[in-house]
Scaffold this motif. Structure first.
Motif, PDB file in Angstrom:
ATOM      1  N   THR A  13      34.000  42.560  30.175  1.00 48.29           N
ATOM      2  CA  THR A  13      34.605  41.795  31.278  1.00 48.29           C
ATOM      3  C   THR A  13      33.597  41.561  32.384  1.00 48.29           C
ATOM      4  OG1 THR A  13      36.723  42.859  30.781  1.00 48.29           O
ATOM      5  CG2 THR A  13      36.551  41.718  32.894  1.00 48.29           C
ATOM      6  N   THR A  14      32.844  42.592  32.729  1.00 45.51           N
ATOM      7  CA  THR A  14      31.821  42.468  33.772  1.00 45.51           C
ATOM      8  C   THR A  14      30.784  41.414  33.381  1.00 45.51           C
ATOM      9  OG1 THR A  14      32.128  44.793  34.351  1.00 45.51           O
ATOM     10  CG2 THR A  14      30.088  43.757  35.094  1.00 45.51           C
TER      11      THR A  14
ATOM     12  N   SER B 127      32.278  37.954  33.649  1.00 44.62           N
ATOM     13  CA  SER B 127      33.047  37.705  34.879  1.00 44.62           C
ATOM     14  C   SER B 127      32.525  36.507  35.665  1.00 44.62           C
ATOM     15  CB  SER B 127      33.078  38.945  35.769  1.00 44.62           C
ATOM     16  OG  SER B 127      31.770  39.314  36.148  1.00 44.62           O
TER      17      SER B 127
ATOM     18  N   TYR C 115      37.992  43.126  36.753  1.00 44.42           N
ATOM     19  CA  TYR C 115      37.784  41.922  37.560  1.00 44.42           C
ATOM     20  C   TYR C 115      38.248  42.158  38.997  1.00 44.42           C
ATOM     21  CZ  TYR C 115      37.943  37.064  39.109  1.00 44.42           C
ATOM     22  OH  TYR C 115      37.753  35.893  39.807  1.00 44.42           O
TER      23      TYR C 115
ATOM     24  N   HIS D 139      35.860  44.186  41.150  1.00 40.56           N
ATOM     25  CA  HIS D 139      34.725  43.378  41.634  1.00 40.56           C
ATOM     26  C   HIS D 139      35.126  42.563  42.863  1.00 40.56           C
ATOM     27  CE1 HIS D 139      32.873  43.306  37.308  1.00 40.56           C
ATOM     28  NE2 HIS D 139      32.820  44.487  37.869  1.00 40.56           N
ATOM     29  N   GLN D 140      36.401  42.106  42.891  1.00 36.16           N
ATOM     30  CA  GLN D 140      36.867  41.273  44.006  1.00 36.16           C
ATOM     31  C   GLN D 140      37.238  42.107  45.228  1.00 36.16           C
ATOM     32  OE1 GLN D 140      36.744  37.808  43.653  1.00 36.16           O
ATOM     33  NE2 GLN D 140      35.802  38.441  41.737  1.00 36.16           N
TER      34      GLN D 140
END
Length: 417
Positions: free
Chosen positions: A130-131, A134, A162, A165-166
């Protein structure tokens, strides 16, 4: 005998080319729609439980996003290839267009065998993948979902990664999540429910009755097992089932609730009481009225299509029929409901989940199933009418509808800059 390996992307492009020719699309439009918009390949390390570090390869392909954000599942499989992901992304574009939902097509995959990985290893793999992808993801840009060997738990890890990260929760970036974190009622059964609606409509079209229909379902994962149960409940007689361990057959009918319990307890269908064991290959050639391939691509080929006895094929899997098999089956008068229509129930309810997450307002399962029923029924009627109007089969009817819709959006938006 050596079996010719069919490249799924070649199949997807050939299907598009035929539709483009019939629609009279311009050279420019054909060039644009033949190619994926973006392809990302990532190679990333994952620390295994024993301390070793293994490298994995993953992909995310966006085919076309002119009708909305990219939408498509993530599969974990040792068979994943870039061409397979390209084909699945293209099919997703047409699938979203054929049922009229505002998404473009995407697909992702990681080369791995999750059956040999611990929960911890799977979590680290899911989060790192996912990273890595992303850069493409976002509730307004690219929204993954579950596919082969991925499930709500994997989606939860991806959504959480995700969101970390946000710095805040972004439930709308992933669909197929658990209910506790913004998932939708009815999502787990959605693809199979769509298959049931489409099967019912196709049976009516052919003047058949559910109670006089025998059914064979290939594949006993989420889609195949729930489809078998729903068709059994609809009154059909399920005579054949299969999973990775092989097939089971009983011409008098299989007790589907028993098969579901047996599979859950034993991890396989092989050895099911009251049924004879057969190979997956023999399963496809069993005498039956309806065949539902719900496993992998390229199951019906030029080699076995002549021996398929079903009168109606409902493509619950993506790309289960090769071009050669398609020709043979059509010549033999077999009705095929194509994957881009038959299994669109999953992406339709994924769309519902996305909408619910964006507006933070959730619907009941009854509302979800009713909306799904309306969309699937309406889409089947539109495809059938297009096929009749153009004197062609249901696959080409679906492609003519879908490609025309994507081409129209592309034409209106124009070529940037």
């Amino acid at each position: 005998m050596t079996t010719h390996v069919v490249n799924p992307y070649d199949v997807a492009v050939a299907q598009f080319d035929e539709a483009a020719e019939r629609l009279g699309l311009s050279q420019a439009m054909r060039a644009i729609l033949r190619k994926p918009k973006r392809e990302l390949t990532v190679n990333f390390p994952v620390r295994m439980d024993d301390g070793r570090v293994e490298m994995f390869t993953g992909y995310r392909v966006q085919h076309n996003i002119n009708r909305g954000p990219a939408k498509g599942g993530i599969r974990f499989s040792p068979e994943v290839s870039l061409d397979e992901v390209r084909a699945l992304a293209m099919w997703m574009t047409w699938k979203c267009a054929v049922v009229g939902i505002p998404f473009g097509g995407a697909k992702g995959g990681v080369l791995c065998d999750p059956h040999y990985m611990s929960p911890g290893e799977l979590e680290r793999l899911s989060r790192r993948y996912t990273t890595e992808i992303s850069v493409l993801l976002g509730p307004n840009s690219d929204i993954p979902a579950p596919d082969m060997n991925t499930n709500p738990q994997v989606m939860a890890w991806m959504m959480d990664t995700y969101s970390m990260h946000q710095g805040y929760s972004v439930p709308a970036v992933i669909t197929g999540k658990p209910l506790a974190i913004g998932g939708s009622e009815g999502r787990l059964e959605a693809t199979a429910r769509g298959v049931r609606v489409i099967t019912r409509e196709a049976i009516r079209m052919l003047d058949m009755l559910p109670e006089s229909c025998s059914v064979v379902v290939q594949g006993f994962g989420n889609v195949g097992s729930i489809t078998a149960r729903l068709l059994h409940e609809m009154g059909c007689k399920v005579v054949g089932l299969s999973d990775i361990s092989g097939g089971v057959y009983n011409p008098e009918g299989i007790d589907v609730p028993l098969a579901l319990r047996y599979s859950k307890e034993h991890g396989q269908l092989y050895g099911l009481p009251g049924a004879q064991m057969i190979t997956n290959q023999a399963l496809l050639e069993l005498p039956c009225d309806i065949l539902v391939p719900a496993a992998l691509e390229n199951q019906l080929t030029g080699e076995n299509a002549g021996r398929v006895k079903a009168r109606l094929i409902i493509e619950a899997a993506n790309g289960p029929t090769t071009l050669e098999a398609d020709r043979i089956l059509n010549q033999r008068g077999v009705t095929i409901v194509p994957d881009i229509l038959a299994n669109a129930g999953g992406v339709t309810v994924s769309y519902f989940e996305w909408v619910q997450d964006l507006q933070h307002l959730f619907w009941t399962e009854q509302e979800i199933n009713q909306r799904l029923e309306e969309i699937m029924t309406r889409s089947f009627v539109a495809v059938r009418e297009k096929a009749q109007e153009q004197a062609t089969n249901l696959r080409m009817g679906a492609y003519l509808l879908a490609v025309a819709r994507v081409a129209e959006a592309t034409e209106i938006r124009g070529v940037y800059p």
